[in-house]
Scaffold this motif. Structure first.
Motif, PDB file in Angstrom:
ATOM      1  N   CYS A   1     -13.950   7.699   0.579  1.00  0.00           N
ATOM      2  CA  CYS A   1     -12.743   7.060   1.112  1.00  0.00           C
ATOM      3  C   CYS A   1     -12.681   5.577   0.775  1.00  0.00           C
ATOM      4  CB  CYS A   1     -12.681   7.228   2.630  1.00  0.00           C
ATOM      5  SG  CYS A   1     -13.974   6.295   3.510  1.00  0.00           S
ATOM      6  N   THR A   2     -13.778   5.024   0.253  1.00  0.00           N
ATOM      7  CA  THR A   2     -13.892   3.578   0.051  1.00  0.00           C
ATOM      8  C   THR A   2     -12.793   2.980  -0.825  1.00  0.00           C
ATOM      9  OG1 THR A   2     -16.289   3.723   0.362  1.00  0.00           O
ATOM     10  CG2 THR A   2     -15.442   1.730  -0.682  1.00  0.00           C
ATOM     11  N   PRO A   3     -12.445   3.581  -1.974  1.00  0.00           N
ATOM     12  CA  PRO A   3     -11.377   2.991  -2.792  1.00  0.00           C
ATOM     13  C   PRO A   3     -10.072   2.813  -2.022  1.00  0.00           C
ATOM     14  CG  PRO A   3     -12.549   4.650  -4.052  1.00  0.00           C
ATOM     15  CD  PRO A   3     -13.036   4.774  -2.640  1.00  0.00           C
ATOM     16  N   GLY A   4      -9.704   3.817  -1.236  1.00  0.00           N
ATOM     17  CA  GLY A   4      -8.474   3.717  -0.457  1.00  0.00           C
ATOM     18  C   GLY A   4      -8.536   2.613   0.577  1.00  0.00           C
ATOM     19  N   PHE A   5      -9.685   2.478   1.236  1.00  0.00           N
ATOM     20  CA  PHE A   5      -9.849   1.424   2.235  1.00  0.00           C
ATOM     21  C   PHE A   5      -9.796   0.043   1.587  1.00  0.00           C
ATOM     22  CE2 PHE A   5     -11.366   4.475   5.430  1.00  0.00           C
ATOM     23  CZ  PHE A   5     -10.833   3.911   6.583  1.00  0.00           C
ATOM     24  N   ILE A   6     -10.406  -0.099   0.423  1.00  0.00           N
ATOM     25  CA  ILE A   6     -10.396  -1.393  -0.266  1.00  0.00           C
ATOM     26  C   ILE A   6      -8.973  -1.790  -0.639  1.00  0.00           C
ATOM     27  CG2 ILE A   6     -11.021  -2.530  -2.436  1.00  0.00           C
ATOM     28  CD1 ILE A   6     -13.753  -1.216  -2.229  1.00  0.00           C
ATOM     29  N   VAL A   7      -8.226  -0.848  -1.202  1.00  0.00           N
ATOM     30  CA  VAL A   7      -6.849  -1.148  -1.604  1.00  0.00           C
ATOM     31  C   VAL A   7      -5.992  -1.469  -0.379  1.00  0.00           C
ATOM     32  CG1 VAL A   7      -4.773  -0.224  -2.683  1.00  0.00           C
ATOM     33  CG2 VAL A   7      -7.004   0.235  -3.705  1.00  0.00           C
ATOM     34  N   SER A   8      -6.141  -0.702   0.686  1.00  0.00           N
ATOM     35  CA  SER A   8      -5.367  -0.963   1.906  1.00  0.00           C
ATOM     36  C   SER A   8      -5.749  -2.304   2.520  1.00  0.00           C
ATOM     37  CB  SER A   8      -5.594   0.158   2.929  1.00  0.00           C
ATOM     38  OG  SER A   8      -5.043   1.379   2.480  1.00  0.00           O
ATOM     39  N   SER A   9      -7.019  -2.658   2.429  1.00  0.00           N
ATOM     40  CA  SER A   9      -7.478  -3.947   2.956  1.00  0.00           C
ATOM     41  C   SER A   9      -6.879  -5.101   2.164  1.00  0.00           C
ATOM     42  CB  SER A   9      -9.007  -4.022   2.911  1.00  0.00           C
ATOM     43  OG  SER A   9      -9.590  -3.030   3.731  1.00  0.00           O
ATOM     44  N   VAL A  10      -6.797  -4.934   0.848  1.00  0.00           N
ATOM     45  CA  VAL A  10      -6.179  -5.963   0.010  1.00  0.00           C
ATOM     46  C   VAL A  10      -4.710  -6.136   0.388  1.00  0.00           C
ATOM     47  CG1 VAL A  10      -5.475  -6.556  -2.344  1.00  0.00           C
ATOM     48  CG2 VAL A  10      -7.772  -5.657  -1.915  1.00  0.00           C
ATOM     49  N   ALA A  11      -4.012  -5.016   0.580  1.00  0.00           N
ATOM     50  CA  ALA A  11      -2.601  -5.081   0.971  1.00  0.00           C
ATOM     51  C   ALA A  11      -2.448  -5.791   2.309  1.00  0.00           C
ATOM     52  CB  ALA A  11      -2.018  -3.671   1.053  1.00  0.00           C
ATOM     53  N   LEU A  12      -3.354  -5.497   3.235  1.00  0.00           N
ATOM     54  CA  LEU A  12      -3.313  -6.137   4.554  1.00  0.00           C
ATOM     55  C   LEU A  12      -3.517  -7.642   4.437  1.00  0.00           C
ATOM     56  CD1 LEU A  12      -3.438  -6.206   7.671  1.00  0.00           C
ATOM     57  CD2 LEU A  12      -5.867  -5.595   7.483  1.00  0.00           C
ATOM     58  N   LEU A  13      -4.525  -8.055   3.672  1.00  0.00           N
ATOM     59  CA  LEU A  13      -4.832  -9.481   3.545  1.00  0.00           C
ATOM     60  C   LEU A  13      -3.787 -10.224   2.714  1.00  0.00           C
ATOM     61  CD1 LEU A  13      -8.717  -9.316   3.080  1.00  0.00           C
ATOM     62  CD2 LEU A  13      -7.420  -9.911   5.140  1.00  0.00           C
TER      63      LEU A  13
ATOM     64  N   ALA B   1       0.838  -1.198   0.000  1.00  0.00           N
ATOM     65  CA  ALA B   1       0.000   0.000   0.000  1.00  0.00           C
ATOM     66  C   ALA B   1       0.873   1.249   0.000  1.00  0.00           C
ATOM     67  CB  ALA B   1      -0.920  -0.001   1.218  1.00  0.00           C
ATOM     68  N   VAL B   2       0.593   2.148  -0.934  1.00  0.00           N
ATOM     69  CA  VAL B   2       1.380   3.374  -1.085  1.00  0.00           C
ATOM     70  C   VAL B   2       0.434   4.546  -1.313  1.00  0.00           C
ATOM     71  CG1 VAL B   2       3.034   4.594  -2.567  1.00  0.00           C
ATOM     72  CG2 VAL B   2       3.407   2.193  -2.010  1.00  0.00           C
ATOM     73  N   TYR B   3       0.759   5.688  -0.701  1.00  0.00           N
ATOM     74  CA  TYR B   3       0.009   6.911  -0.980  1.00  0.00           C
ATOM     75  C   TYR B   3       0.477   7.443  -2.334  1.00  0.00           C
ATOM     76  CZ  TYR B   3      -1.294   7.128   3.999  1.00  0.00           C
ATOM     77  OH  TYR B   3      -1.794   6.867   5.249  1.00  0.00           O
ATOM     78  N   ALA B   4      -0.404   7.454  -3.319  1.00  0.00           N
ATOM     79  CA  ALA B   4      -0.016   7.901  -4.657  1.00  0.00           C
ATOM     80  C   ALA B   4       0.318   9.387  -4.694  1.00  0.00           C
ATOM     81  CB  ALA B   4      -1.136   7.597  -5.655  1.00  0.00           C
ATOM     82  N   CYS B   5      -0.228  10.155  -3.748  1.00  0.00           N
ATOM     83  CA  CYS B   5       0.056  11.596  -3.730  1.00  0.00           C
ATOM     84  C   CYS B   5       1.460  11.890  -3.222  1.00  0.00           C
ATOM     85  CB  CYS B   5      -0.972  12.344  -2.880  1.00  0.00           C
ATOM     86  SG  CYS B   5      -0.808  12.090  -1.092  1.00  0.00           S
ATOM     87  N   MET B   6       2.096  10.891  -2.605  1.00  0.00           N
ATOM     88  CA  MET B   6       3.422  11.097  -2.025  1.00  0.00           C
ATOM     89  C   MET B   6       4.526  10.406  -2.822  1.00  0.00           C
ATOM     90  SD  MET B   6       2.843  13.051   0.509  1.00  0.00           S
ATOM     91  CE  MET B   6       4.372  12.982   1.440  1.00  0.00           C
ATOM     92  N   MET B   7       4.159   9.764  -3.913  1.00  0.00           N
ATOM     93  CA  MET B   7       5.149   9.054  -4.722  1.00  0.00           C
ATOM     94  C   MET B   7       5.303   9.744  -6.068  1.00  0.00           C
ATOM     95  SD  MET B   7       5.251   5.021  -5.779  1.00  0.00           S
ATOM     96  CE  MET B   7       6.826   4.258  -6.183  1.00  0.00           C
ATOM     97  N   LEU B   8       6.532  10.026  -6.449  1.00  0.00           N
ATOM     98  CA  LEU B   8       6.778  10.617  -7.757  1.00  0.00           C
ATOM     99  C   LEU B   8       6.547   9.568  -8.838  1.00  0.00           C
ATOM    100  CD1 LEU B   8      10.012  12.699  -7.063  1.00  0.00           C
ATOM    101  CD2 LEU B   8       7.669  13.547  -7.272  1.00  0.00           C
ATOM    102  N   ALA B   9       5.977  10.010  -9.940  1.00  0.00           N
ATOM    103  CA  ALA B   9       5.697   9.081 -11.033  1.00  0.00           C
ATOM    104  C   ALA B   9       6.973   8.404 -11.519  1.00  0.00           C
ATOM    105  CB  ALA B   9       5.017   9.827 -12.181  1.00  0.00           C
ATOM    106  N   MET B  10       8.071   9.153 -11.550  1.00  0.00           N
ATOM    107  CA  MET B  10       9.339   8.587 -12.020  1.00  0.00           C
ATOM    108  C   MET B  10       9.813   7.437 -11.137  1.00  0.00           C
ATOM    109  SD  MET B  10      11.580  11.856 -13.307  1.00  0.00           S
ATOM    110  CE  MET B  10      11.145  12.731 -14.812  1.00  0.00           C
ATOM    111  N   ASP B  11       9.482   7.510  -9.849  1.00  0.00           N
ATOM    112  CA  ASP B  11       9.907   6.458  -8.922  1.00  0.00           C
ATOM    113  C   ASP B  11       9.080   5.185  -9.070  1.00  0.00           C
ATOM    114  OD1 ASP B  11      11.856   8.093  -7.876  1.00  0.00           O
ATOM    115  OD2 ASP B  11      10.609   8.822  -6.224  1.00  0.00           O
ATOM    116  N   ALA B  12       7.991   5.265  -9.821  1.00  0.00           N
ATOM    117  CA  ALA B  12       7.121   4.099 -10.000  1.00  0.00           C
ATOM    118  C   ALA B  12       7.491   3.285 -11.234  1.00  0.00           C
ATOM    119  CB  ALA B  12       5.665   4.548 -10.097  1.00  0.00           C
ATOM    120  N   GLN B  13       8.504   3.728 -11.957  1.00  0.00           N
ATOM    121  CA  GLN B  13       8.937   2.987 -13.140  1.00  0.00           C
ATOM    122  C   GLN B  13       9.447   1.596 -12.746  1.00  0.00           C
ATOM    123  OE1 GLN B  13      10.986   5.452 -16.430  1.00  0.00           O
ATOM    124  NE2 GLN B  13      11.624   6.453 -14.538  1.00  0.00           N
ATOM    125  N   GLY B  14       9.114   0.612 -13.576  1.00  0.00           N
ATOM    126  CA  GLY B  14       9.595  -0.740 -13.331  1.00  0.00           C
ATOM    127  C   GLY B  14       8.856  -1.467 -12.225  1.00  0.00           C
TER     128      GLY B  14
END
Length: 218
Positions: free
Chosen positions: A167-179, A121-134
């Motif tokens: 807030c639901t999309p964020g909770f769903i994604v975080s829940s998936v990461a948790l599980l 789980a990552v906050y997309a607002c805090m990650m630079l697009a360039m750092d998401a390469q690969g």
């Protein structure tokens, strides 16, 4: 010639008054010119600074793997992953248009923009697009398997674990990461695992129930 008590004649006093008046008018004129010219200079300097800043901002063409689709996008060095997901356009002119990740706080506090990056789980607002390469990026749009919902999505529906839904999309994604990391979390572990997400409507009990239900199907 009649002298006043201060030793000045009427003529001298008149001349002195004229000089003072003339000096005052000249001073006012100079101040007016300065007041007019100064803002123009400042505006010019600001435009020059903006132009230099625009030139200094570097751009690069990157490739991002989002929901198993490869996007080629030109971004500035300062562009966040969230900006690309919501407003990005690939080099072919196609909009990425993945708006499930929400722009809410824009400072990594609410969790509304949570996505999975290599399963974490990552906050997309805090990650630079360039750092998401690969890396493998998964948004809430990529959680389901075609028409088959993920167990956590089904559980959210079953337990009505949403109010406004923002807030639901964020909770769903975080829940998936948790599980993904803990298939059978305790209630305490669920609360800790979702502590980075905020629900202003206060539906936490239903969200926790949904995660517990989903864990039984995974």
């Amino acid at each position: 010639m009649k002298l006043k008590e201060n030793g000045m004649s009427d003529k001298d006093k008149k001349q002195d008054t004229n000089i003072s008046r003339r000096s005052f008018i000249k001073g006012v004129g100079t101040g007016t010119v300065a007041a007019t010219v100064a803002p123009a200079i400042l505006v010019s300097d600001e435009k020059t600074a903006e132009a230099q800043t625009d030139q200094a901002i570097s751009k690069a063409e990157i490739q991002l793997n989002i929901n198993d689709t490869l996007y080629e996008i030109e971004v500035e060095a300062r562009t966040t992953l969230l900006t690309v997901l919501r407003d990005g356009t690939d080099t072919g002119g196609n909009n990425v248009d993945l708006t499930g990740a929400k722009l809410i706080c824009d400072r990594g506090e609410c969790g509304g923009c949570t996505v999975l990056v290599d399963g974490k789980a990552v906050y997309a607002c805090m990650m630079l697009a360039m750092d998401a390469q690969g890396k493998q990026i998964t948004t809430v749009e990529g959680i389901a398997n075609g028409d088959n919902l993920h167990p956590i999505q089904e559980a959210f529906i079953k337990h009505d674990a949403m109010m406004c839904g923002f807030c639901t999309p964020g909770f769903i994604v975080s829940s998936v990461a948790l599980l993904n990391e803990n298939r059978k979390p305790t209630l305490t572990e669920i609360k800790e695992g979702l502590s980075g997400n905020t629900c202003r409507c206060g539906t936490y009990p239903f969200i926790f129930d949904a995660v517990e239900t989903a864990s039984e199907k995974m």
